[in-house]
Scaffold this motif. Structure first.
Motif, PDB file in Angstrom:
ATOM      1  N   HIS A  17       0.835  -1.197   0.000  1.00 43.49           N
ATOM      2  CA  HIS A  17       0.000   0.000   0.000  1.00 43.49           C
ATOM      3  C   HIS A  17       0.879   1.260   0.000  1.00 43.49           C
ATOM      4  O   HIS A  17       0.615   2.219  -0.723  1.00 43.49           O
ATOM      5  CB  HIS A  17      -0.941   0.004   1.200  1.00 43.49           C
ATOM      6  CG  HIS A  17      -2.111  -0.911   1.050  1.00 43.49           C
ATOM      7  ND1 HIS A  17      -1.986  -2.274   0.968  1.00 43.49           N
ATOM      8  CD2 HIS A  17      -3.429  -0.644   0.958  1.00 43.49           C
ATOM      9  CE1 HIS A  17      -3.178  -2.812   0.841  1.00 43.49           C
ATOM     10  NE2 HIS A  17      -4.080  -1.847   0.828  1.00 43.49           N
ATOM     11  N   ALA A  18       1.939   1.255   0.805  1.00 47.58           N
ATOM     12  CA  ALA A  18       2.847   2.408   0.844  1.00 47.58           C
ATOM     13  C   ALA A  18       3.584   2.562  -0.472  1.00 47.58           C
ATOM     14  O   ALA A  18       3.780   3.686  -0.955  1.00 47.58           O
ATOM     15  CB  ALA A  18       3.842   2.258   1.997  1.00 47.58           C
ATOM     16  N   ARG A  19       3.984   1.456  -1.079  1.00 48.53           N
ATOM     17  CA  ARG A  19       4.679   1.523  -2.374  1.00 48.53           C
ATOM     18  C   ARG A  19       3.779   2.137  -3.446  1.00 48.53           C
ATOM     19  O   ARG A  19       4.210   3.008  -4.211  1.00 48.53           O
ATOM     20  CB  ARG A  19       5.118   0.133  -2.818  1.00 48.53           C
ATOM     21  CG  ARG A  19       6.292  -0.402  -2.089  1.00 48.53           C
ATOM     22  CD  ARG A  19       6.761  -1.723  -2.716  1.00 48.53           C
ATOM     23  NE  ARG A  19       7.749  -2.332  -1.857  1.00 48.53           N
ATOM     24  CZ  ARG A  19       7.480  -3.262  -0.962  1.00 48.53           C
ATOM     25  NH1 ARG A  19       6.266  -3.745  -0.833  1.00 48.53           N
ATOM     26  NH2 ARG A  19       8.442  -3.735  -0.196  1.00 48.53           N
ATOM     27  N   VAL A  20       2.543   1.665  -3.512  1.00 49.11           N
ATOM     28  CA  VAL A  20       1.600   2.196  -4.507  1.00 49.11           C
ATOM     29  C   VAL A  20       1.373   3.680  -4.264  1.00 49.11           C
ATOM     30  O   VAL A  20       1.397   4.490  -5.204  1.00 49.11           O
ATOM     31  CB  VAL A  20       0.271   1.401  -4.478  1.00 49.11           C
ATOM     32  CG1 VAL A  20      -0.820   2.113  -5.266  1.00 49.11           C
ATOM     33  CG2 VAL A  20       0.493  -0.013  -5.016  1.00 49.11           C
ATOM     34  N   LEU A  21       1.175   4.066  -3.023  1.00 43.08           N
ATOM     35  CA  LEU A  21       0.965   5.474  -2.697  1.00 43.08           C
ATOM     36  C   LEU A  21       2.177   6.318  -3.093  1.00 43.08           C
ATOM     37  O   LEU A  21       2.027   7.420  -3.627  1.00 43.08           O
ATOM     38  CB  LEU A  21       0.673   5.616  -1.208  1.00 43.08           C
ATOM     39  CG  LEU A  21      -0.033   6.880  -0.754  1.00 43.08           C
ATOM     40  CD1 LEU A  21      -1.378   7.050  -1.436  1.00 43.08           C
ATOM     41  CD2 LEU A  21      -0.207   6.867   0.749  1.00 43.08           C
ATOM     42  N   ALA A  22       3.372   5.804  -2.880  1.00 44.06           N
ATOM     43  CA  ALA A  22       4.590   6.543  -3.239  1.00 44.06           C
ATOM     44  C   ALA A  22       4.704   6.723  -4.755  1.00 44.06           C
ATOM     45  O   ALA A  22       5.107   7.795  -5.226  1.00 44.06           O
ATOM     46  CB  ALA A  22       5.821   5.825  -2.697  1.00 44.06           C
ATOM     47  N   VAL A  23       4.347   5.706  -5.521  1.00 49.79           N
ATOM     48  CA  VAL A  23       4.399   5.833  -6.987  1.00 49.79           C
ATOM     49  C   VAL A  23       3.387   6.870  -7.449  1.00 49.79           C
ATOM     50  O   VAL A  23       3.681   7.705  -8.304  1.00 49.79           O
ATOM     51  CB  VAL A  23       4.168   4.466  -7.675  1.00 49.79           C
ATOM     52  CG1 VAL A  23       4.006   4.639  -9.180  1.00 49.79           C
ATOM     53  CG2 VAL A  23       5.317   3.523  -7.369  1.00 49.79           C
ATOM     54  N   ILE A  24       2.194   6.839  -6.861  1.00 50.37           N
ATOM     55  CA  ILE A  24       1.177   7.831  -7.222  1.00 50.37           C
ATOM     56  C   ILE A  24       1.621   9.224  -6.813  1.00 50.37           C
ATOM     57  O   ILE A  24       1.411  10.194  -7.549  1.00 50.37           O
ATOM     58  CB  ILE A  24      -0.180   7.455  -6.614  1.00 50.37           C
ATOM     59  CG1 ILE A  24      -0.724   6.199  -7.318  1.00 50.37           C
ATOM     60  CG2 ILE A  24      -1.171   8.614  -6.715  1.00 50.37           C
ATOM     61  CD1 ILE A  24      -1.958   5.602  -6.668  1.00 50.37           C
ATOM     62  N   ALA A  25       2.275   9.356  -5.665  1.00 45.79           N
ATOM     63  CA  ALA A  25       2.783  10.664  -5.241  1.00 45.79           C
ATOM     64  C   ALA A  25       3.804  11.198  -6.234  1.00 45.79           C
ATOM     65  O   ALA A  25       3.877  12.397  -6.480  1.00 45.79           O
ATOM     66  CB  ALA A  25       3.406  10.564  -3.847  1.00 45.79           C
ATOM     67  N   ASP A  26       4.570  10.304  -6.817  1.00 47.11           N
ATOM     68  CA  ASP A  26       5.576  10.689  -7.800  1.00 47.11           C
ATOM     69  C   ASP A  26       4.951  11.093  -9.127  1.00 47.11           C
ATOM     70  O   ASP A  26       5.475  11.939  -9.837  1.00 47.11           O
ATOM     71  CB  ASP A  26       6.555   9.534  -8.000  1.00 47.11           C
ATOM     72  CG  ASP A  26       7.778   9.929  -8.789  1.00 47.11           C
ATOM     73  OD1 ASP A  26       8.345  10.999  -8.492  1.00 47.11           O
ATOM     74  OD2 ASP A  26       8.156   9.178  -9.694  1.00 47.11           O
TER      75      ASP A  26
END
Length: 114
Positions: A17-26
């Protein structure tokens, strides 16, 4: 994909979940296919994670033609009691700070983490 490590088995320090959120933040308009490749997940798993994040108010999206543009709620507090008081923005500041130097996204439009 260049610069992306091979699949890994066993435990890791960061949740999917954190990985997906980080990619979306990028990249707020990243495609599910690109998020999946970057996180080494299936597209179906990414869809489920995005659904979880939207259901709990961490993420929302707007459909623009054939593209989704995501909006992260940076002030939303993290769920686990051990992270009481920490916000999504604080988590993303750790995960995204050097992301631009590590792995380029196919879409050249980049956005700030929050």
């Amino acid at each position: 994909m260049d610069g992306v490590p091979e699949s890994h088995t066993g435990w890791t320090f960061v949740t999917n979940h954190a990985r997906v959120l980080a990619v979306i933040a990028d990249n707020h308009s990243a495609r599910i296919r690109d998020i999946a490749a970057r996180c080494r997940l299936t597209e179906r798993a990414v869809q489920k994670i995005i659904s979880d994040l939207e259901q709990d108010g961490y993420l929302s999206h707007v459909r623009e033609g054939r593209t989704n543009t995501y909006r992260i709620e940076p002030g939303k507090v993290l769920r686990h009691p051990a992270e009481a008081g920490l916000t999504v923005a604080s988590l993303l500041s750790l995960l995204v700070q050097d992301e631009a130097d590590r792995t380029p996204m196919p879409d050249s439009r980049r956005h700030s983490p929050a």
